[in-house]
Design an enzyme around this catalytic site. Structure first.
Site, PDB file in Angstrom:
ATOM      1  N   SER A 188      -4.782   3.231  -2.170  1.00  0.00           N
ATOM      2  CA  SER A 188      -3.709   2.279  -2.445  1.00  0.00           C
ATOM      3  C   SER A 188      -2.700   2.263  -1.293  1.00  0.00           C
ATOM      4  O   SER A 188      -3.069   1.976  -0.161  1.00  0.00           O
ATOM      5  CB  SER A 188      -3.062   2.624  -3.787  1.00  0.00           C
ATOM      6  OG  SER A 188      -2.347   1.536  -4.303  1.00  0.00           O
ATOM      7  N   HIS A 219      -8.441   0.827 -10.642  1.00  0.00           N
ATOM      8  CA  HIS A 219      -7.721   1.120  -9.405  1.00  0.00           C
ATOM      9  C   HIS A 219      -7.666   2.618  -9.118  1.00  0.00           C
ATOM     10  O   HIS A 219      -7.679   3.028  -7.962  1.00  0.00           O
ATOM     11  CB  HIS A 219      -6.307   0.547  -9.499  1.00  0.00           C
ATOM     12  CG  HIS A 219      -5.497   0.713  -8.256  1.00  0.00           C
ATOM     13  ND1 HIS A 219      -5.901   0.208  -7.039  1.00  0.00           N
ATOM     14  CD2 HIS A 219      -4.311   1.345  -8.032  1.00  0.00           C
ATOM     15  CE1 HIS A 219      -4.989   0.497  -6.111  1.00  0.00           C
ATOM     16  NE2 HIS A 219      -4.024   1.201  -6.691  1.00  0.00           N
TER      17      HIS A 219
END
Length: 261
Positions: free
Chosen positions: A89, A239
């Protein structure tokens, strides 16, 4: 203020290939502990707290390039001339930017579920939940969880955030990350400044199949900056792919690691 980041390192005395792990927003170096433990028998693994996170210094403004310069200073301090970077991320954005700015220092690059593009705001609920926690009157972690839950429904997200809640020596509650600074800098954290530079080394983008952070529309940007990039999708993962599917994530990283740093 020091530009050096807080980090932990497994085996600096051994002549092993170096792997640098970079966590995401509101996390710390322990977020990638599973892949660290998986690699540390064969690699010199250096885990970093990003600026404004964990035990690293808080800064007035967080920028990607500022974080890159902090990482550069830290690797120089640790006598790391070349390394593989693995970032998740926000850590992936910093890893990409570092590879573009300092390609000779990057042996190869792993980017977990993020693209080199600007993103629209998607952490408003998280920031609102964090600001809803009354640190000055807090009596327990359970109470903090209850206050977070007024904005954040997912227990897993709340537990992730609560890992950064601690008590000072005086008994006061505080966040290890710089909430005020990160909120102020959120536009820059989400952004991606265009550049003409490219990284021509080995790059693997790892996507969680259930995540919308990496999309087919990002292929053009990825190819522009990383012409030799490849991709791998982990089924059943979102994610937080390294935490949701750790065995699959570890296996794909290990399979693609170039040991010839």
């Amino acid at each position: 203020m020091s530009t050096l980041l807080h980090f932990s390192r497994t085996s600096p005395q051994e002549k092993r290939p170096v792997v640098v792990l970079l966590h995401g927003l509101f996390g710390d170096l322990n977020n990638l502990a599973t892949i660290r433990r998986h690699l540390e028998s064969e690699y010199d693994v250096l885990s970093v707290d990003l600026p404004d996170h964990g035990q690293s210094p808080h800064r007035d403004v967080f920028t990607l390039d500022g974080a890159v310069e902090c990482l550069k200073a830290t690797l120089d301090h640790a006598n790391v001339a070349e390394a593989t970077l693995l970032g998740h991320s926000l850590g992936g954005k910093i890893a990409m930017r570092f590879a573009l700015n300092y390609p000779d220092m990057v042996n190869q690059l792993f980017v977990a579920d993020i693209a080199p593009v600007p993103y629209s705001p998607r952490h408003q609920r998280v920031i609102a939940g964090l600001e809803n926690v009354s640190l000055s009157t807090l009596s327990s972690r359970k109470q903090a969880d209850e206050q977070l839950s007024e904005h954040i429904n997912e227990p897993g997200v709340r537990q992730f955030l609560l890992k950064s809640l601690y008590q000072t020596e005086e008994g006061n509650w505080a966040w290890r990350f710089n909430l005020t600074g990160l909120k102020k800098s959120y536009g820059q954290i989400s952004d991606w400044e265009d550049t003409d530079t490219t990284y021509n080394g080995k790059v693997l983008f790892i996507k969680g199949a259930n995540s919308d952070y990496l999309q087919s529309s990002h292929r053009e940007a990825i190819s522009k900056y990383f012409p030799h990039a490849k991709a791998h999708i982990i089924d059943g993962a979102g994610h937080w792919l390294h935490a949701e599917k750790p065995q699959a994530f570890n296996a794909i990283v290990e399979k693609n690691l170039n040991k010839c740093n």
